[in-house]
Design a protein around this motif. Structure first.
Motif, PDB file in Angstrom:
ATOM      1  N   LEU A 259       0.640  -0.575 -14.129  1.00  0.00           N
ATOM      2  CA  LEU A 259       0.887  -1.271 -12.870  1.00  0.00           C
ATOM      3  C   LEU A 259       0.104  -2.577 -12.838  1.00  0.00           C
ATOM      4  O   LEU A 259      -1.111  -2.576 -13.022  1.00  0.00           O
ATOM      5  N   SER A 260       0.808  -3.665 -12.639  1.00  0.00           N
ATOM      6  CA  SER A 260       0.177  -4.964 -12.429  1.00  0.00           C
ATOM      7  C   SER A 260       0.358  -5.356 -10.973  1.00  0.00           C
ATOM      8  O   SER A 260       1.423  -5.134 -10.395  1.00  0.00           O
TER       9      SER A 260
ATOM     10  N   SER B  91       3.681  -7.338  -5.919  1.00  0.00           N
ATOM     11  CA  SER B  91       2.812  -8.292  -5.242  1.00  0.00           C
ATOM     12  C   SER B  91       1.785  -7.543  -4.404  1.00  0.00           C
ATOM     13  O   SER B  91       2.044  -6.435  -3.930  1.00  0.00           O
ATOM     14  N   GLU B  92       0.650  -8.155  -4.216  1.00  0.00           N
ATOM     15  CA  GLU B  92      -0.376  -7.559  -3.362  1.00  0.00           C
ATOM     16  C   GLU B  92       0.197  -7.347  -1.974  1.00  0.00           C
ATOM     17  O   GLU B  92       0.839  -8.245  -1.406  1.00  0.00           O
TER      18      GLU B  92
ATOM     19  N   ALA C 177       0.033  -2.369  -1.952  1.00  0.00           N
ATOM     20  CA  ALA C 177      -0.723  -2.494  -3.201  1.00  0.00           C
ATOM     21  C   ALA C 177      -1.957  -3.370  -3.022  1.00  0.00           C
ATOM     22  O   ALA C 177      -1.936  -4.381  -2.305  1.00  0.00           O
ATOM     23  N   HIS C 178      -3.002  -2.975  -3.702  1.00  0.00           N
ATOM     24  CA  HIS C 178      -4.231  -3.755  -3.711  1.00  0.00           C
ATOM     25  C   HIS C 178      -4.525  -4.153  -5.138  1.00  0.00           C
ATOM     26  O   HIS C 178      -4.132  -3.467  -6.078  1.00  0.00           O
ATOM     27  N   MET C 179      -5.209  -5.255  -5.297  1.00  0.00           N
ATOM     28  CA  MET C 179      -5.527  -5.747  -6.647  1.00  0.00           C
ATOM     29  C   MET C 179      -6.220  -4.671  -7.475  1.00  0.00           C
ATOM     30  O   MET C 179      -5.994  -4.547  -8.680  1.00  0.00           O
TER      31      MET C 179
END
Lengths: 114, 115
Positions: B111-112, B14-15, B81-83
């Motif tokens: 990585l999503s 998740s972001e 995490a960043h988009m």
């Protein structure tokens, strides 16, 4: 400073033909390496040229060859193309000295063999 | 001979969550270790490299990796995490004592990042 450039970006060829891909390294870089990237095999090393001499070679058939010119630009050639040669071909340049060298990659040439 | 194993071909976070991408290496000599990122239709960009005694390596975009010789690992982390981190990540190894030896890459981890 300009990055590594590769031409052409996209290429479609027919089985049995031959193809030449070109790579211009970053100015001042004397080493050029070529890699093949496919979904099945991942990134595989083809060969490396330094000062116009092949210094390292991967495990590819003799249909894959390359050369480097005095200005460090490099070409790779694939003869008698097979369907399995469809891949992204990446070129990377580095200073080429005898220590760890950061390799800078170009955007790649997408080769499709039909 | 050197080899690299990346655990997990696809990781989804998740972001804002921690990113952890795993890499284990095999090398008969002390290695150089690298992490590269590849965005769609682009070449590889170097994130960070391990070449010395400093076992914690910091790279670009807040990525870091820790070299653990006892575990033969070089896992990549990012606190949040960043988009824009959505991409394919490759761990690579080369031999330390042979001067400019070729990079041996792992199979990659996609990585999503979920909003």
């Amino acid at each position: 400073k300009a990055g590594v450039t590769q031409t052409p970006r996209y290429l479609i060829k027919t089985r049995g033909q031959q193809v030449t891909l070109s790579c211009s390294p970053i100015s001042g870089h004397r080493s050029v390496s070529w890699y093949q990237q496919t979904p099945g095999q991942g990134l595989q090393f083809l060969f490396e040229y330094f000062s116009e001499t092949q210094r390292n070679k991967g495990n590819f058939p003799g249909r894959f060859s390359g050369r480097q010119f005095s200005n460090s630009r490099s070409e790779m050639n694939v003869s008698t193309l097979e369907l399995g040669d469809s891949a992204l071909y990446l070129c990377a340049s580095s200073l080429g000295g005898n220590d760890v060298n950061e390799q800078y990659f170009g955007p790649g040439t997408r080769l499709t063999v039909t | 001979a050197q080899s690299v194993t990346q655990l997990g071909s696809h990781v989804s976070v998740s972001e804002g969550a921690l990113v952890l991408l795993r890499c284990n290496y095999s090398s008969s000599v002390p290695p150089y270790l690298f992490w590269y990122v590849q965005y769609p239709n682009q070449g590889l960009q170097l994130l960070l490299k391990y070449t010395s005694a400093a076992t914690l390596v910091k790279g670009i975009n807040d990525f870091e990796a820790e070299f653990k010789k006892s575990e033969t690992s070089f896992h990549l982390t990012k606190p949040s995490a960043h988009m824009s981190d959505a991409a394919e990540y490759f761990c690579a190894v080369s031999a330390r004592n042979s001067g400019n030896t070729p990079l041996v890459f792992g199979k990659g981890t996609r990585l999503s990042v979920i909003a």
